[in-house]
Design an enzyme around this catalytic site. Structure first.
Site, PDB file in Angstrom:
ATOM      1  N   GLN A 110      35.308  61.844  62.922  1.00  0.00           N
ATOM      2  CA  GLN A 110      36.500  61.317  63.592  1.00  0.00           C
ATOM      3  C   GLN A 110      37.507  62.443  63.845  1.00  0.00           C
ATOM      4  N   ARG A 224      38.166  54.941  69.657  1.00  0.00           N
ATOM      5  CA  ARG A 224      38.776  53.834  68.906  1.00  0.00           C
ATOM      6  C   ARG A 224      40.046  53.416  69.623  1.00  0.00           C
ATOM      7  N   ARG A 298      38.565  43.364  58.318  1.00  0.00           N
ATOM      8  CA  ARG A 298      38.254  42.225  57.430  1.00  0.00           C
ATOM      9  C   ARG A 298      36.892  41.591  57.744  1.00  0.00           C
ATOM     10  N   CYS A 344      33.767  43.131  49.377  1.00  0.00           N
ATOM     11  CA  CYS A 344      35.111  43.731  49.311  1.00  0.00           C
ATOM     12  C   CYS A 344      36.142  42.615  49.325  1.00  0.00           C
ATOM     13  N   GLN A 349      43.451  48.335  46.318  1.00  0.00           N
ATOM     14  CA  GLN A 349      43.986  48.980  45.115  1.00  0.00           C
ATOM     15  C   GLN A 349      43.357  50.336  44.801  1.00  0.00           C
ATOM     16  N   CYS A 351      41.241  51.963  47.123  1.00  0.00           N
ATOM     17  CA  CYS A 351      40.887  52.732  48.335  1.00  0.00           C
ATOM     18  C   CYS A 351      42.163  53.222  49.006  1.00  0.00           C
ATOM     19  N   ASP A 413      31.189  34.300  26.197  1.00  0.00           N
ATOM     20  CA  ASP A 413      32.563  33.948  26.610  1.00  0.00           C
ATOM     21  C   ASP A 413      32.908  32.594  26.028  1.00  0.00           C
ATOM     22  N   TRP A 587      54.357  45.046  50.451  1.00  0.00           N
ATOM     23  CA  TRP A 587      55.334  44.646  51.475  1.00  0.00           C
ATOM     24  C   TRP A 587      54.996  43.279  52.061  1.00  0.00           C
ATOM     25  N   LEU A 657      47.606  46.847  32.932  1.00  0.00           N
ATOM     26  CA  LEU A 657      46.199  46.439  33.094  1.00  0.00           C
ATOM     27  C   LEU A 657      45.993  45.850  34.484  1.00  0.00           C
ATOM     28  N   ALA A 659      42.426  44.888  37.372  1.00  0.00           N
ATOM     29  CA  ALA A 659      40.967  44.775  37.429  1.00  0.00           C
ATOM     30  C   ALA A 659      40.317  46.134  37.675  1.00  0.00           C
TER      31      ALA A 659
HETATM   32  P1  FAD Z   1      40.156  38.873  31.118  1.00  0.00           P
HETATM   33  O1  FAD Z   1      40.000  38.729  32.571  1.00  0.00           O
HETATM   34  O2  FAD Z   1      41.344  38.260  30.494  1.00  0.00           O
HETATM   35  O3  FAD Z   1      38.833  38.329  30.432  1.00  0.00           O
HETATM   36  C1  FAD Z   1      38.711  38.131  29.057  1.00  0.00           C
HETATM   37  C2  FAD Z   1      37.603  37.135  28.789  1.00  0.00           C
HETATM   38  O4  FAD Z   1      37.351  37.094  27.401  1.00  0.00           O
HETATM   39  C3  FAD Z   1      37.923  35.724  29.209  1.00  0.00           C
HETATM   40  O5  FAD Z   1      36.894  35.194  30.021  1.00  0.00           O
HETATM   41  C4  FAD Z   1      38.044  34.965  27.904  1.00  0.00           C
HETATM   42  O6  FAD Z   1      37.630  33.608  28.013  1.00  0.00           O
HETATM   43  C5  FAD Z   1      37.116  35.755  27.011  1.00  0.00           C
HETATM   44  N1  FAD Z   1      37.417  35.640  25.580  1.00  0.00           N
HETATM   45  C6  FAD Z   1      38.619  35.782  24.972  1.00  0.00           C
HETATM   46  N2  FAD Z   1      38.469  35.637  23.634  1.00  0.00           N
HETATM   47  C7  FAD Z   1      37.164  35.409  23.418  1.00  0.00           C
HETATM   48  C8  FAD Z   1      36.396  35.198  22.224  1.00  0.00           C
HETATM   49  N3  FAD Z   1      36.955  35.195  21.033  1.00  0.00           N
HETATM   50  N4  FAD Z   1      35.074  34.989  22.365  1.00  0.00           N
HETATM   51  C9  FAD Z   1      34.487  34.997  23.604  1.00  0.00           C
HETATM   52  N5  FAD Z   1      35.178  35.198  24.728  1.00  0.00           N
HETATM   53  C10 FAD Z   1      36.485  35.413  24.640  1.00  0.00           C
HETATM   54  N6  FAD Z   1      44.238  42.358  38.914  1.00  0.00           N
HETATM   55  C11 FAD Z   1      44.067  43.154  39.955  1.00  0.00           C
HETATM   56  O7  FAD Z   1      43.598  44.278  39.778  1.00  0.00           O
HETATM   57  N7  FAD Z   1      44.393  42.762  41.208  1.00  0.00           N
HETATM   58  C12 FAD Z   1      44.911  41.551  41.462  1.00  0.00           C
HETATM   59  O8  FAD Z   1      45.200  41.228  42.611  1.00  0.00           O
HETATM   60  C13 FAD Z   1      45.096  40.669  40.383  1.00  0.00           C
HETATM   61  N8  FAD Z   1      45.607  39.452  40.573  1.00  0.00           N
HETATM   62  C14 FAD Z   1      45.763  38.632  39.505  1.00  0.00           C
HETATM   63  C15 FAD Z   1      46.281  37.365  39.720  1.00  0.00           C
HETATM   64  C16 FAD Z   1      46.441  36.496  38.663  1.00  0.00           C
HETATM   65  C17 FAD Z   1      47.021  35.136  38.909  1.00  0.00           C
HETATM   66  C18 FAD Z   1      46.056  36.892  37.353  1.00  0.00           C
HETATM   67  C19 FAD Z   1      46.212  35.945  36.191  1.00  0.00           C
HETATM   68  C20 FAD Z   1      45.557  38.147  37.132  1.00  0.00           C
HETATM   69  C21 FAD Z   1      45.417  39.030  38.198  1.00  0.00           C
HETATM   70  N9  FAD Z   1      44.934  40.313  38.023  1.00  0.00           N
HETATM   71  C22 FAD Z   1      44.750  41.129  39.094  1.00  0.00           C
HETATM   72  C23 FAD Z   1      44.696  40.861  36.697  1.00  0.00           C
HETATM   73  C24 FAD Z   1      43.207  40.903  36.357  1.00  0.00           C
HETATM   74  O9  FAD Z   1      42.652  39.643  36.532  1.00  0.00           O
HETATM   75  C25 FAD Z   1      43.055  41.406  34.922  1.00  0.00           C
HETATM   76  O10 FAD Z   1      43.552  42.715  34.834  1.00  0.00           O
HETATM   77  C26 FAD Z   1      41.599  41.398  34.481  1.00  0.00           C
HETATM   78  O11 FAD Z   1      41.076  40.101  34.559  1.00  0.00           O
HETATM   79  C27 FAD Z   1      41.474  41.899  33.060  1.00  0.00           C
HETATM   80  O12 FAD Z   1      40.116  41.869  32.734  1.00  0.00           O
HETATM   81  P2  FAD Z   1      39.586  41.724  31.226  1.00  0.00           P
HETATM   82  O13 FAD Z   1      38.121  41.609  31.353  1.00  0.00           O
HETATM   83  O14 FAD Z   1      40.132  42.819  30.413  1.00  0.00           O
HETATM   84  O15 FAD Z   1      40.226  40.406  30.681  1.00  0.00           O
HETATM   85  P1  NAP Z   2      53.606  43.126  34.648  1.00  0.00           P
HETATM   86  O1  NAP Z   2      53.348  43.668  35.981  1.00  0.00           O
HETATM   87  O2  NAP Z   2      53.692  44.044  33.517  1.00  0.00           O
HETATM   88  O3  NAP Z   2      54.985  42.321  34.758  1.00  0.00           O
HETATM   89  C1  NAP Z   2      55.547  41.688  33.686  1.00  0.00           C
HETATM   90  C2  NAP Z   2      56.942  41.163  34.048  1.00  0.00           C
HETATM   91  O4  NAP Z   2      57.477  40.527  32.916  1.00  0.00           O
HETATM   92  C3  NAP Z   2      57.893  42.232  34.454  1.00  0.00           C
HETATM   93  O5  NAP Z   2      58.616  41.758  35.567  1.00  0.00           O
HETATM   94  C4  NAP Z   2      58.821  42.399  33.258  1.00  0.00           C
HETATM   95  O6  NAP Z   2      60.042  42.682  33.850  1.00  0.00           O
HETATM   96  C5  NAP Z   2      58.760  41.044  32.570  1.00  0.00           C
HETATM   97  N1  NAP Z   2      58.818  41.090  31.103  1.00  0.00           N
HETATM   98  C6  NAP Z   2      58.106  41.888  30.275  1.00  0.00           C
HETATM   99  N2  NAP Z   2      58.414  41.615  28.977  1.00  0.00           N
HETATM  100  C7  NAP Z   2      59.318  40.618  29.019  1.00  0.00           C
HETATM  101  C8  NAP Z   2      60.024  39.916  28.004  1.00  0.00           C
HETATM  102  N3  NAP Z   2      59.844  40.171  26.708  1.00  0.00           N
HETATM  103  N4  NAP Z   2      60.902  38.958  28.379  1.00  0.00           N
HETATM  104  C9  NAP Z   2      61.086  38.685  29.677  1.00  0.00           C
HETATM  105  N5  NAP Z   2      60.463  39.335  30.675  1.00  0.00           N
HETATM  106  C10 NAP Z   2      59.584  40.283  30.344  1.00  0.00           C
HETATM  107  O7  NAP Z   2      52.555  42.032  34.263  1.00  0.00           O
HETATM  108  P2  NAP Z   2      51.953  40.786  35.040  1.00  0.00           P
HETATM  109  O8  NAP Z   2      52.783  40.348  36.180  1.00  0.00           O
HETATM  110  O9  NAP Z   2      51.679  39.821  33.956  1.00  0.00           O
HETATM  111  O10 NAP Z   2      50.580  41.318  35.610  1.00  0.00           O
HETATM  112  C11 NAP Z   2      49.551  41.755  34.731  1.00  0.00           C
HETATM  113  C12 NAP Z   2      48.698  42.768  35.407  1.00  0.00           C
HETATM  114  O11 NAP Z   2      47.909  42.129  36.403  1.00  0.00           O
HETATM  115  C13 NAP Z   2      49.549  43.781  36.104  1.00  0.00           C
HETATM  116  O12 NAP Z   2      49.560  44.990  35.379  1.00  0.00           O
HETATM  117  C14 NAP Z   2      48.955  43.936  37.458  1.00  0.00           C
HETATM  118  O13 NAP Z   2      48.419  45.220  37.644  1.00  0.00           O
HETATM  119  C15 NAP Z   2      47.840  42.926  37.545  1.00  0.00           C
HETATM  120  N6  NAP Z   2      48.091  42.157  38.760  1.00  0.00           N
HETATM  121  C16 NAP Z   2      48.012  42.785  39.932  1.00  0.00           C
HETATM  122  C17 NAP Z   2      48.268  42.105  41.075  1.00  0.00           C
HETATM  123  C18 NAP Z   2      48.186  42.783  42.393  1.00  0.00           C
HETATM  124  O14 NAP Z   2      48.496  42.165  43.395  1.00  0.00           O
HETATM  125  N7  NAP Z   2      47.762  44.002  42.481  1.00  0.00           N
HETATM  126  C19 NAP Z   2      48.597  40.770  41.031  1.00  0.00           C
HETATM  127  C20 NAP Z   2      48.667  40.152  39.815  1.00  0.00           C
HETATM  128  C21 NAP Z   2      48.413  40.857  38.681  1.00  0.00           C
HETATM  129  P3  NAP Z   2      61.401  43.110  33.127  1.00  0.00           P
HETATM  130  O15 NAP Z   2      60.976  43.952  31.967  1.00  0.00           O
HETATM  131  O16 NAP Z   2      62.174  43.830  34.152  1.00  0.00           O
HETATM  132  O17 NAP Z   2      62.046  41.836  32.767  1.00  0.00           O
HETATM  133 FE1  SF4 Z   3      37.725  46.475  49.027  1.00  0.00          FE
HETATM  134 FE2  SF4 Z   3      39.159  48.696  48.538  1.00  0.00          FE
HETATM  135 FE3  SF4 Z   3      39.491  46.521  46.998  1.00  0.00          FE
HETATM  136 FE4  SF4 Z   3      37.211  47.900  46.901  1.00  0.00          FE
HETATM  137  S1  SF4 Z   3      39.253  48.633  46.313  1.00  0.00           S
HETATM  138  S2  SF4 Z   3      37.420  45.678  46.953  1.00  0.00           S
HETATM  139  S3  SF4 Z   3      36.998  48.556  48.990  1.00  0.00           S
HETATM  140  S4  SF4 Z   3      39.902  46.727  49.208  1.00  0.00           S
END
Ligand code: FAD
Ligand code: NAP
Ligand code: SF4
Length: 673
Positions: A110, A224, A298, A344, A349, A351, A413, A587, A657, A659
C-alpha cells in the site's frame, strides 16, 4: 467406466469462485485488507511482517495488502521512516513478497500519502486547511510539488515491483492526501487541481496513470476509494461514482473501498457498526465501473461475505482484522468449518489501539497475532495432567493451548456455562459477538480432547491429583463502603446485566470505567437498538442513501434521542470521563451518552445512599441525586478461592484487567507448561 468424482458442495460457493484479473487469476474473493501493524518502521519489522503475512497467505487469503508505506518524506504518518522511496527500501522489503509467494499467496504494497494527517512538521495538503484531529497545520502544495509527488507515487510502485510485490494499493480514501484533493472541504485551490470535480480528481487520476506507466501492464493496481465520506462537505455518491470511472480509465485493476474519513464523527469499524453494515455503499461503485469492486468494513464471518456477493453489492470482500483474529479464516471457510473460525469482535483493543500507543498490533482473541515468531506452541514432550479452574477468557485460552500441545486438561467452572464475564459483556448492545469467542474456544477445547466440568468448584483435595493447577477464577465485584450501600435501590452490575432486576426511571451509576459506560449503554439501548441492522444503524447516525447528499449525510444531523432512563454517572477522580476507554472506540460511547443527556459528575465524595437518592459532595456543595436504582460499577478485586501455583487473568490481578491481558496470560502460561 470410471466412477464419477463426488465433490462436497462448497459451503460459500460465491466466496470461493476464482477472480480473473486478465494477467492473473485470484483463487477466491477474499482480500486481506491493509492494517497498520506498528512493525513497518521497526528494525526487525520486515522479518516479523514476512512471518505475519506468510501465515495469512497459507491461511488462504487470495491477495494481501500491506500497511501503508509513504512515497516520500512529507507523506509519512509519523516521523518513523516507513517508506518505499529508495533502492534500499526495495531491498529491505524483498523478504516479505518472497515469504508470501513461498506460502502460495500474493501481496501488494500500500502506497499511502498522509497529507494533512501526518504527525510531523512537514505536513502538506492541497490547501492550508488544518484537520481537527491533527495539531499540525499543513502548508499548501505548489504545482511543482504536486507533479513531483505524482512521480514519487509512480516510483514507489516501480520499487515495489523490484522488491517482488505483485502490485500496489494506492490509498485514496479515509481522508488521506488523495481524499483531500477530491473534497472541497480541504481543496480550495483555483488552479487546474481545484474547483470543478474534474480538476479535483486530476491528482488521484494522474497518480494512477503514472503508476500504471511506471509499473507495467501486468502489475496489480488496487485503488482504495472512499465509498462513503461521512464528513460535512465530503463527496456525494454521484461524485464518487464519477471519480471511480476516472480511476478505472487511468488503469486501476481493482477498486477497494474505504468508509469515512478518520475525522468522521460516525463509527466505521467499531462494535457499534453492524456486520457488513456499509456494503450497500459499494453497490454505487459496482454500477459505475467494470473492474471488480471490493466491499469492506466489519466483514468478519464467511456468511456475511457470501451474502454481500450474493446481493451483488461487490465482486470481492476485504477482511482485515478478521485475519488478525484467525490467520486461516479463508481456508476454514472453504472447508465449511465455520465453528473453527475465531471471529474478530471489533474491539480494536489490541490492533488499532496499539498503533496509537506505538505497540505492534496483536489481537485480543488471538494473542499469537503479531507474535508469530515469539509465542510458539510446541507439542509437549512430557504429558501432564493439568487442571484449569475457571472458564472465563483466561481459563479458556489456557485450556485450549495446553490441550492442543498435548497435555491432559480438565477445565472446571462453577457456572453452568463457559465464558465468565463474557456472558455479561455479550448483553451490551454492540458486544453480542463476545458470544462468538466463547463458542470458538469451547469448540477448540472440545476438539483438543480436554474435559470440561461445569457447575462445579473443585476442592484442593480434588486438585491434588493434577501435576499443574491453574487458577483462572476471575474477580469479585467491589462493594464500596458507602453508608446505605445495603439500601433497596442499590444493585450490582452483575444483577442488572443478568436481568435479575428491573431498573427504575432515574438511575445513578457509581463508577465510570469500562463497565460503568457499558451499563449506561445497556440501559439506553437494550430495547431501542438491540439488533445490529444496517438500516437502523444508518438512521441512528444520520447516514442517507440520497446520491446527491454531500458526504452521504443527512443535512438535519442525528435524529433526536428518546432515552428510557435519566442517567447520572459519578466518579471520585478528576480525570475526564471515558479516559480509560479504548483509544479508537471510547469516543463512540461518549457520543452516545452525550446524545442521550447522561449527566456526568466527577470529583465527587460519596456521603450516603437513602430514599432521597445518592448524596454526594462536589465543588464544595452537597446534593442528593434522585435515584430509583443505583448501579455499582466500582471495579473489582481478585477472586482466589484456592491456593495454586499458577494464577492468570483476574485471579492474578484485578486492576487494569481486560480480556486482552486475560487471554494473553492464558496462552503464555499454556505455552510454558
Ligand atoms: P472471568 O471472566 O471473571 O472468569 C472467571 C471464571 O471462573 C468464571 O467463569 C467463574 O464462574 C469461574 N469461577 C470462579 N470461581 C470458581 C471456582 N471456585 N471454581 C470453578 N470456577 C470458578 N474486557 C475487554 O477486554 N473488553 C471489553 O469490551 C469488555 N467488556 C466487558 C463488559 C462487561 C459488562 C464486563 C462484565 C466485562 C467486560 N470486560 C471486557 C472484561 C472482561 O470480560 C474480563 O477482563 C475477563 O472476563 C477476565 O477474564 P478471567 O478469565 O480472568 O475472569
Ligand atoms: P475500572 O475501569 O477500574 O473502573 C472502576 C470505576 O470504579 C472507576 O470509575 C473508579 O473511579 C470507581 N471506583 C473504584 N473503587 C471505588 C470505590 N471504592 N468506591 C467507589 N468507586 C470506586 O473497572 P471496571 O469498569 O469494573 O472494568 C473492569 C475491566 O474491564 C476494566 O479494566 C476494563 O479494561 C474492562 N472493560 C473494558 C471495556 C472496554 O470497552 N474496553 C468495557 C468494560 C470493561 P473513581 O476511583 O474515580 O471513583
Ligand atoms: Fe478484532 Fe482487533 Fe479485537 Fe482482535 S483486537 S478481535 S482483530 S478488533
Amino acid at each position: 467406466m470410471g466412477s464419477v468424482p463426488i465433490f462436497p458442495m462448497a459451503a460459500y460457493p460465491l466466496l470461493f469462485r476464482p477472480l480473473d484479473l486478465g494477467f492473473v487469476t485470484l483463487p477466491n474473493r477474499i482480500l486481506m485488507g491493509s492494517m497498520h501493524t506498528g512493525l513497518e518502521a521497526r528494525p526487525d519489522g520486515m522479518d516479523r511482517l514476512a512471518a505475519f503475512y506468510a501465515e495469512r497467505a497459507r491461511g488462504g487469503a487470495a491477495l494481501i495488502v500491506t500497511g501503508g508505506f509513504s512515497p516520500n518524506d512529507a507523506g509519512e504518518l509519523s516521523p518513523h521512516r516507513a517508506q518505499m522511496s529508495a533502492k534500499q527500501d526495495a531491498e529491505r522489503h524483498k523478504v516479505i513478497p518472497r515469504a508470501v509467494h513461498d506460502a502460495g499467496g500474493r501481496i501488494v504494497l500500500q502506497v499511502l500519502h498522509s497529507g494533512r494527517y501526518g504527525f510531523h512538521k512537514n505536513v502538506v495538503a492541497p490547501s492550508p486547511v488544518k484537520s481537527a484531529i491533527n495539531p499540525n497545520s499543513p502548508r499548501e502544495m505548489g504545482e511543482a510539488e504536486i507533479r513531483q509527488t505524482i512521480a514519487e507515487f509512480a516510483a514507489s510502485a516501480a520499487l515495489a515491483r523490484e522488491a517482488g510485490y505483485d502490485g500496489v494499493e494506492v490509498m485514496g480514501s479515509e481522508g488521506y492526501l488523495l481524499s483531500q484533493f477530491l473534497a472541497q472541504r480541504v481543496n480550495q485551490r483555483q488552479d487546474q487541481w481545484g474547483g470543478s470535480l474534474e480538476n479535483r480528481m486530476r491528482f488521484p487520476v494522474e497518480v494512477v496513470r503514472a503508476t500504471r506507466a511506471a509499473a507495467g501492464a501486468d502489475f496489480i493496481i488496487v485503488y482504495r476509494i472512499s465509498a462513503l465520506e461521512l464528513v460535512e462537505g465530503g463527496l456525494s455518491a454521484a461524485e464518487i461514482a464519477a471519480v471511480a470511472k476516472g480511476i478505472e480509465q487511468a488503469g486501476a485493476t481493482l477498486l477497494n473501498t474505504g468508509i469515512g474519513w478518520h475525522e468522521a464523527k460516525i463509527p466505521t469499524i467499531a462494535q457499534a457498526v453492524p456486520r457488513g453494515g456499509f456494503a450497500w455503499a459499494t453497490r454505487n461503485l459496482k454500477q459505475a465501473v467494470k473492474i471488480p469492486v471490493i466491499a469492506s468494513n466489519r466483514i468478519n464471518a464467511p456468511e456475511v461475505a457470501e451474502e454481500i456477493l450474493a446481493r451483488g453489492d461487490a465482486d470481492m470482500v476485504s477482511l482485515a482484522r478478521a485475519f488478525l483474529a484467525d490467520e486461516a479464516f479463508a481456508n476454514k471457510a472453504k472447508a465449511g468449518d465455520r465453528a473453527g473460525i475465531n471471529i474478530c469482535i471489533a474491539c480494536n483493543q489490541a490492533c488499532l489501539d496499539h498503533y496509537f500507543i506505538g505497540q505492534p498490533a496483536s489481537c485480543v482473541v488471538n494473542p499469537r497475532a503479531g507474535r508469530e515468531t515469539k509465542l510458539v506452541f510446541r507439542p509437549v514432550t512430557t504429558r501432564k495432567r493439568v487442571a484449569v479452574v475457571g472458564g472465563g477468557p483466561a481459563g479458556l485460552s489456557c485450556a485450549a493451548v495446553a490441550a492442543e500441545r498435548g497435555h491432559e486438561v480438565v477445565l472446571f467452572d462453577k457456572a453452568a456455562e463457559l465464558g465468565g464475564q463474557f456472558n455479561l459483556a455479550k448483553k451490551i448492545p454492540g458486544k453480542q459477538e463476545f458470544a462468538e469467542s466463547v463458542a470458538y474456544y469451547a469448540e477448540r477445547i472440545r476438539r483438543a480432547g480436554a474435559k470440561v466440568v461445569l457447575g462445579h468448584s473443585p476442592t484442593e483435595a480434588e486438585l491434588a491429583q493434577f501435576d499443574e493447577v491453574v487458577l483462572a477464577t476471575g474477580i469479585d465485584p467491589r462493594k464500596p463502603a458507602i453508608p446505605g450501600i445495603g439500601h433497596k435501590s442499590v444493585v450490582g452490575y452483575v444483577d442488572l446485566l443478568s436481568g435479575r432486576v428491573e431498573p427504575g426511571r432515574n438511575v445513578v451509576v457509581i463508577g465510570a470505567g469500562g463497565i460503568g459506560f457499558d451499563v449506561a449503554i445497556y440501559l439506553l439501548e437494550r430495547n431501542a437498538r438491540a439488533t445490529l441492522d444496517p438500516d437502523e444503524f444508518a438512521q441512528h447516525w444520520g447516514i442517507v442513501h440520497d446520491r446527491a447528499a454531500p458526504g452521504g449525510l443527512d443535512a438535519k444531523g442525528f435524529p433526536p434521542a428518546h432515552p428510557a432512563h435519566r442517567i447520572t454517572m459519578l466518579k471520585r477522580s478528576a480525570t475526564p470521563f471515558g479516559a480509560t476507554l479504548g483509544r479508537t472506540t471510547g469516543w463512540v460511547h461518549r457520543a452516545e451518552l452525550a446524545r442521550n443527556g447522561v449527566q456526568m459528575i466527577k470529583g465527587v465524595e460519596y456521603r450516603r445512599i437513602d430514599d432521597a437518592g445518592v448524596h454526594v459532595a462536589f465543588d464544595g456543595k452537597e446534593s442528593a441525586i434522585p435515584a430509583d436504582t443505583v448501579v455499582i460499577c466500582a471495579g473489582q478485586e481478585p477472586l482466589r478461592p484456592l491456593a495454586a501455583k499458577h494464577l492468570i487473568g483476574g485471579a492474578k490481578e484485578a486492576g487494569e484487567l481486560d480480556a486482552k491481558r486475560a487471554m494473553l496470560e492464558g496462552a503464555e502460561l499454556a505455552a510454558a507448561l
